[in-house]
Design an enzyme around this catalytic site. Structure first.
Site, mmCIF file in Angstrom:
data_model
loop_
_atom_site.group_PDB
_atom_site.id
_atom_site.type_symbol
_atom_site.label_atom_id
_atom_site.label_comp_id
_atom_site.label_asym_id
_atom_site.label_seq_id
_atom_site.Cartn_x
_atom_site.Cartn_y
_atom_site.Cartn_z
ATOM 1 N N MET A 1 0.854 -1.196 0.000
ATOM 2 C CA MET A 1 0.000 0.000 0.000
ATOM 3 C C MET A 1 0.887 1.242 0.000
ATOM 4 O O MET A 1 0.452 2.327 0.415
ATOM 5 C CB MET A 1 -0.945 -0.009 1.204
ATOM 6 C CG MET A 1 -1.904 -1.198 1.157
ATOM 7 S SD MET A 1 -3.457 -0.927 2.008
ATOM 8 C CE MET A 1 -2.892 -0.691 3.671
ATOM 9 N N ASP B 1 2.348 -8.922 9.446
ATOM 10 C CA ASP B 1 0.908 -9.161 9.305
ATOM 11 C C ASP B 1 0.695 -10.678 9.266
ATOM 12 O O ASP B 1 0.330 -11.244 8.230
ATOM 13 C CB ASP B 1 0.388 -8.481 8.041
ATOM 14 C CG ASP B 1 0.530 -6.971 8.129
ATOM 15 O OD1 ASP B 1 -0.145 -6.369 8.972
ATOM 16 O OD2 ASP B 1 1.363 -6.409 7.390
ATOM 17 N N HIS C 1 9.293 -3.491 3.360
ATOM 18 C CA HIS C 1 8.843 -3.740 1.982
ATOM 19 C C HIS C 1 10.037 -4.070 1.087
ATOM 20 O O HIS C 1 9.968 -4.969 0.253
ATOM 21 C CB HIS C 1 8.161 -2.496 1.394
ATOM 22 C CG HIS C 1 6.912 -2.086 2.096
ATOM 23 N ND1 HIS C 1 6.831 -0.922 2.823
ATOM 24 C CD2 HIS C 1 5.686 -2.662 2.173
ATOM 25 C CE1 HIS C 1 5.603 -0.791 3.303
ATOM 26 N NE2 HIS C 1 4.888 -1.831 2.937
ATOM 27 N N GLN D 1 -2.677 -12.110 8.292
ATOM 28 C CA GLN D 1 -3.001 -11.806 6.891
ATOM 29 C C GLN D 1 -2.477 -12.900 5.957
ATOM 30 O O GLN D 1 -3.122 -13.257 4.974
ATOM 31 C CB GLN D 1 -2.399 -10.446 6.513
ATOM 32 C CG GLN D 1 -2.512 -10.116 5.034
ATOM 33 C CD GLN D 1 -2.130 -8.681 4.717
ATOM 34 O OE1 GLN D 1 -2.949 -7.797 4.821
ATOM 35 N NE2 GLN D 1 -0.892 -8.459 4.306
HETATM 36 O O1 PAF Z 1 -0.201 -5.739 3.840
HETATM 37 C C1 PAF Z 1 -0.596 -4.806 3.104
HETATM 38 O O2 PAF Z 1 0.091 -3.799 2.899
HETATM 39 C C2 PAF Z 1 -1.956 -4.911 2.433
HETATM 40 O O3 PAF Z 1 -2.866 -5.517 3.271
HETATM 41 C C3 PAF Z 1 -1.892 -5.606 1.060
HETATM 42 C C4 PAF Z 1 -1.487 -7.064 1.181
HETATM 43 C C5 PAF Z 1 -0.933 -4.872 0.149
HETATM 44 C C6 PAF Z 1 -3.276 -5.578 0.411
HETATM 45 O O4 PAF Z 1 -3.724 -4.266 0.216
#
Ligand code: PAF
Length: 281
Positions: free
Chosen positions: A30, A150, A37, A153
């Site tokens: 995002m 996360d 990242h 997730q």
């Molecule tokens: O982890 C994130 O930054 C978001 O949840 C993702 C996986 C890019 C989905 O928008």
């Protein structure tokens, strides 16, 4: 590095690469990129011929309008970092491009999505499943990379992949931390100087609990972590759960699973931070 803003152009770029026999790695983000990242992009770079990084603040996964409004957006800086690290494509679509009409799909994500973030952020994981499934359908990557910060997730995305029958490898990458232990997060920039000084106590407490857990029960360890973090000014634990790392269900005994992970969410002022630690792996 190519900056692509339309799905048509993205698909044509990827399909040309695939025709040439190239493998494709996708790093969904995002934006507001940090070293966490970039560690995903580096890993993708090593393991694939082509690396696509998506930069898209996905509105459907925000259950709080204010959070969506204040989410940091730093496109120019993101592109500079991605170019430098050797990303091939930055896919930066508009909301209208991704959602020409509302996405009404409801995913049967099951029990992995019912606890922790699923309970505290209703609709969040369905929104994540919507965007990640769209990205997987657009890019058809060989591998996709996600950070273990996360933690839940990743389990939800694996479940979505199973439901939708996508053929790709989900690569879970370790949390990247500041020198003082704070897990890197795009939200860290919203911490005041004072909060930034206190926030590393989340990771410090989790780490300290590894020793504590050796001679205490799961319930006692939950109490230890919660009380310790709450004892710092401006910090309030939303939840601390110790779960089976395979299915995200709470454990009551250390022997309930061979993979046991503690997941915490803490409000530091009004900034919501998450972190986790493995007791058994
Ligand atoms: O982890 C994130 O930054 C978001 O949840 C993702 C996986 C890019 C989905 O928008």
């Amino acid at each position: 590095m190519k900056i692509i803003r339309t799905i048509l152009e993205l698909k044509s770029f990827v399909s040309a690469a695939k025709t040439d026999g190239k493998t494709v790695g996708l790093v969904p983000t995002m934006g507001a990129l940090h070293n966490g990242h970039l560690s995903l992009v580096e890993r993708a770079r090593k393991e694939n011929d082509i690396v696509v990084v998506s930069v898209f603040v996905n509105p459907t996964q925000f259950n709080n309008k204010e959070d969506l409004r204040t989410y940091p957006r730093t496109e120019e800086h993101d592109c500079m970092l991605l170019e430098k690290i050797g990303c091939d494509v930055a896919f930066i679509p508009s909301v209208e491009e991704v959602y020409p009409e509302p996405d009404t799909r409801v995913f049967d994500l099951g029990k992995v999505a019912e606890v922790m973030e699923g309970k505290h952020r209703p609709g969040h994981f369905n929104g994540v499943a919507q965007i990640v499934s769209k990205l997987f359908a657009m890019v058809e990557p060989d591998r996709a990379y996600f950070g273990e910060k996360d933690f839940q997730q990743i389990a939800v995305i694996r479940r979505m992949v199973e439901l939708e029958g996508f053929k790709l490898q989900i690569v879970a990458c370790p949390i990247v931390r500041e020198a003082d232990g704070l897990a890197l997060s795009s939200r860290n920039v919203r911490l005041s100087e004072e909060q930034r000084g206190i926030a590393p106590n989340i990771a410090k407490t989790l780490k300290g609990s590894l020793e504590y857990a050796k001679s205490h029960t799961v319930a006692e360890t939950i109490g230890f972590v919660t009380d310790k973090i709450n004892s710092y000014p401006q910090m309030e634990v939303e939840y601390y759960e110790i779960v089976n790392g395979h299915d995200m269900q709470p454990v009551t005994d250390w022997n309930d699973s061979d993979y046991v992970v503690g997941c915490v969410t803490v409000y530091c002022g009004d900034v919501r931070l998450i972190d986790n630690i493995a007791y058994k792996k």
